[in-house]
Write a protein that holds these residues in place. Sequence first.
Motif, PDB file in Angstrom:
ATOM      1  N   LEU A 248       0.824  -1.190   0.000  1.00 32.00           N
ATOM      2  CA  LEU A 248       0.000   0.000   0.000  1.00 32.00           C
ATOM      3  C   LEU A 248       0.866   1.251   0.000  1.00 32.00           C
ATOM      4  N   PRO A 249       0.497   2.273  -0.756  1.00 30.29           N
ATOM      5  CA  PRO A 249       1.276   3.509  -0.726  1.00 30.29           C
ATOM      6  C   PRO A 249       1.070   4.225   0.600  1.00 30.29           C
ATOM      7  N   LEU A 250       2.041   5.040   0.971  1.00 33.39           N
ATOM      8  CA  LEU A 250       1.953   5.784   2.224  1.00 33.39           C
ATOM      9  C   LEU A 250       1.187   7.076   1.962  1.00 33.39           C
ATOM     10  N   THR A 251      -0.112   7.033   2.186  1.00 35.90           N
ATOM     11  CA  THR A 251      -0.944   8.212   1.991  1.00 35.90           C
ATOM     12  C   THR A 251      -0.743   9.176   3.159  1.00 35.90           C
ATOM     13  N   ARG A 252      -1.224  10.397   2.994  1.00 32.98           N
ATOM     14  CA  ARG A 252      -1.064  11.378   4.058  1.00 32.98           C
ATOM     15  C   ARG A 252      -1.830  10.971   5.319  1.00 32.98           C
ATOM     16  N   LYS A 253      -2.983  10.370   5.139  1.00 26.12           N
ATOM     17  CA  LYS A 253      -3.756   9.928   6.300  1.00 26.12           C
ATOM     18  C   LYS A 253      -2.998   8.850   7.069  1.00 26.12           C
TER      19      LYS A 253
ATOM     20  N   ALA B 210       0.258   8.350   6.944  1.00 25.74           N
ATOM     21  CA  ALA B 210       1.473   8.951   7.488  1.00 25.74           C
ATOM     22  C   ALA B 210       1.187   9.686   8.788  1.00 25.74           C
ATOM     23  N   ILE B 211       0.076  10.422   8.844  1.00 22.99           N
ATOM     24  CA  ILE B 211      -0.276  11.149  10.058  1.00 22.99           C
ATOM     25  C   ILE B 211      -0.480  10.180  11.219  1.00 22.99           C
ATOM     26  N   THR B 212      -1.146   9.055  10.945  1.00 24.03           N
ATOM     27  CA  THR B 212      -1.338   8.044  11.990  1.00 24.03           C
ATOM     28  C   THR B 212       0.001   7.539  12.516  1.00 24.03           C
ATOM     29  N   CYS B 213       0.917   7.216  11.592  1.00 19.72           N
ATOM     30  CA  CYS B 213       2.230   6.708  11.979  1.00 19.72           C
ATOM     31  C   CYS B 213       3.021   7.756  12.762  1.00 19.72           C
ATOM     32  N   ILE B 214       2.936   9.004  12.342  1.00 16.62           N
ATOM     33  CA  ILE B 214       3.662  10.080  13.026  1.00 16.62           C
ATOM     34  C   ILE B 214       3.133  10.272  14.440  1.00 16.62           C
ATOM     35  N   LEU B 215       1.823  10.251  14.611  1.00 16.75           N
ATOM     36  CA  LEU B 215       1.239  10.408  15.944  1.00 16.75           C
ATOM     37  C   LEU B 215       1.654   9.272  16.867  1.00 16.75           C
TER      38      LEU B 215
ATOM     39  N   PRO C 100       7.854   5.552  20.352  1.00 20.10           N
ATOM     40  CA  PRO C 100       8.814   5.772  19.263  1.00 20.10           C
ATOM     41  C   PRO C 100       9.187   4.450  18.588  1.00 20.10           C
ATOM     42  N   GLY C 101       9.143   4.452  17.268  1.00 18.28           N
ATOM     43  CA  GLY C 101       9.495   3.263  16.505  1.00 18.28           C
ATOM     44  C   GLY C 101       8.301   2.455  16.050  1.00 18.28           C
ATOM     45  N   LEU C 102       7.225   2.453  16.836  1.00 19.90           N
ATOM     46  CA  LEU C 102       6.049   1.656  16.471  1.00 19.90           C
ATOM     47  C   LEU C 102       5.378   2.216  15.230  1.00 19.90           C
ATOM     48  N   GLY C 103       5.310   3.534  15.140  1.00 19.10           N
ATOM     49  CA  GLY C 103       4.751   4.159  13.945  1.00 19.10           C
ATOM     50  C   GLY C 103       5.618   3.929  12.728  1.00 19.10           C
ATOM     51  N   SER C 104       6.940   3.901  12.925  1.00 23.65           N
ATOM     52  CA  SER C 104       7.862   3.630  11.814  1.00 23.65           C
ATOM     53  C   SER C 104       7.642   2.223  11.275  1.00 23.65           C
ATOM     54  N   ILE C 105       7.458   1.259  12.180  1.00 22.98           N
ATOM     55  CA  ILE C 105       7.206  -0.122  11.759  1.00 22.98           C
ATOM     56  C   ILE C 105       5.892  -0.206  10.998  1.00 22.98           C
ATOM     57  N   TYR C 106       4.865   0.493  11.487  1.00 28.34           N
ATOM     58  CA  TYR C 106       3.562   0.485  10.821  1.00 28.34           C
ATOM     59  C   TYR C 106       3.655   1.072   9.420  1.00 28.34           C
ATOM     60  N   ALA C 107       4.603   1.993   9.231  1.00 27.16           N
ATOM     61  CA  ALA C 107       4.826   2.591   7.907  1.00 27.16           C
ATOM     62  C   ALA C 107       5.829   1.789   7.089  1.00 27.16           C
TER      63      ALA C 107
ATOM     64  N   ILE D 205      13.920  11.176  19.144  1.00 27.92           N
ATOM     65  CA  ILE D 205      14.432  12.093  18.119  1.00 27.92           C
ATOM     66  C   ILE D 205      14.601  11.380  16.786  1.00 27.92           C
ATOM     67  N   TRP D 206      15.120  10.147  16.831  1.00 29.05           N
ATOM     68  CA  TRP D 206      15.292   9.365  15.610  1.00 29.05           C
ATOM     69  C   TRP D 206      13.943   9.112  14.944  1.00 29.05           C
ATOM     70  N   SER D 207      12.959   8.714  15.739  1.00 27.59           N
ATOM     71  CA  SER D 207      11.622   8.466  15.173  1.00 27.59           C
ATOM     72  C   SER D 207      11.008   9.753  14.641  1.00 27.59           C
ATOM     73  N   LEU D 208      11.390  10.905  15.227  1.00 27.07           N
ATOM     74  CA  LEU D 208      10.893  12.185  14.720  1.00 27.07           C
ATOM     75  C   LEU D 208      11.441  12.465  13.321  1.00 27.07           C
ATOM     76  N   PHE D 209      12.742  12.202  13.119  1.00 24.90           N
ATOM     77  CA  PHE D 209      13.327  12.365  11.784  1.00 24.90           C
ATOM     78  C   PHE D 209      12.665  11.411  10.785  1.00 24.90           C
ATOM     79  N   THR D 210      12.413  10.169  11.226  1.00 23.04           N
ATOM     80  CA  THR D 210      11.733   9.206  10.356  1.00 23.04           C
ATOM     81  C   THR D 210      10.324   9.685  10.028  1.00 23.04           C
ATOM     82  N   SER D 211       9.660  10.291  10.987  1.00 30.02           N
ATOM     83  CA  SER D 211       8.307  10.808  10.772  1.00 30.02           C
ATOM     84  C   SER D 211       8.300  11.922   9.739  1.00 30.02           C
ATOM     85  N   VAL D 212       9.301  12.796   9.797  1.00 37.38           N
ATOM     86  CA  VAL D 212       9.418  13.868   8.802  1.00 37.38           C
ATOM     87  C   VAL D 212       9.599  13.281   7.408  1.00 37.38           C
ATOM     88  N   ASP D 213      10.417  12.228   7.305  1.00 39.07           N
ATOM     89  CA  ASP D 213      10.631  11.566   6.020  1.00 39.07           C
ATOM     90  C   ASP D 213       9.339  10.922   5.517  1.00 39.07           C
ATOM     91  N   MET D 214       8.575  10.326   6.435  1.00 40.50           N
ATOM     92  CA  MET D 214       7.295   9.719   6.051  1.00 40.50           C
ATOM     93  C   MET D 214       6.342  10.778   5.511  1.00 40.50           C
TER      94      MET D 214
END
Length: 214
Positions: free
Chosen positions: A8-13, A15-20, A27-34, A94-103
Amino acid sequence: MLSLTSNLPLTRKRAITCILINVLATPGLGSIYARRFVAGTLQLILALIGFFLTTAWILKMVMASVSTELDGTYSNPPNWLWQWGAVLFGISWIWSLFTSVDMWREAFAKDGGGQRAAAPPPLKADAARIAVALGSLPQWQQNGAVISRTFQFKDFPAAIKFVNAVADAAEQAWHHPDIDIRWNKVTLALTSHDAGGLSEKDFALAKKADELAR
């Protein structure tokens, strides 16, 4: 239900879920989900180690306080527990925050910066065009402004695999069918609400679904 490992493509909706999840929950759980599995797993490990070290320090503090109440002795727990715990959890966050920005950047790029929402609605197909289109889609049935087809597969996993593939195609086309799953049977129903009836988008996605079912 869509599997986490589907294409599945990473839609904005999404991505927002993963970032939250990354920023406000774990931290990290949203990255795995993405599907950032390597980064997400390492972030989650650091966060858990930091959490357990800090929890161990808190427990030792509580035990020291209880010991003071019981026998008057007090043993100060080592400060390195909470210090390292805070450092590791901070690095993970902080690492997960950078990953969230990339997502977010990836999702924004795939959504075309919101340009899809501003795209003109598709044109409604006339009766002659519908008849021609359905002639090349013999297994699809028309019911008013909707065309539908029921696909049958060997088992439930095969049906879900098809649904995931259709979801991917629908997201890329920015045109989403109604989906009904009954064990090994999947019914797709297509119409273009913004066109007020059937459009070329419906016929194109129906053809794509037929190809995916083969």
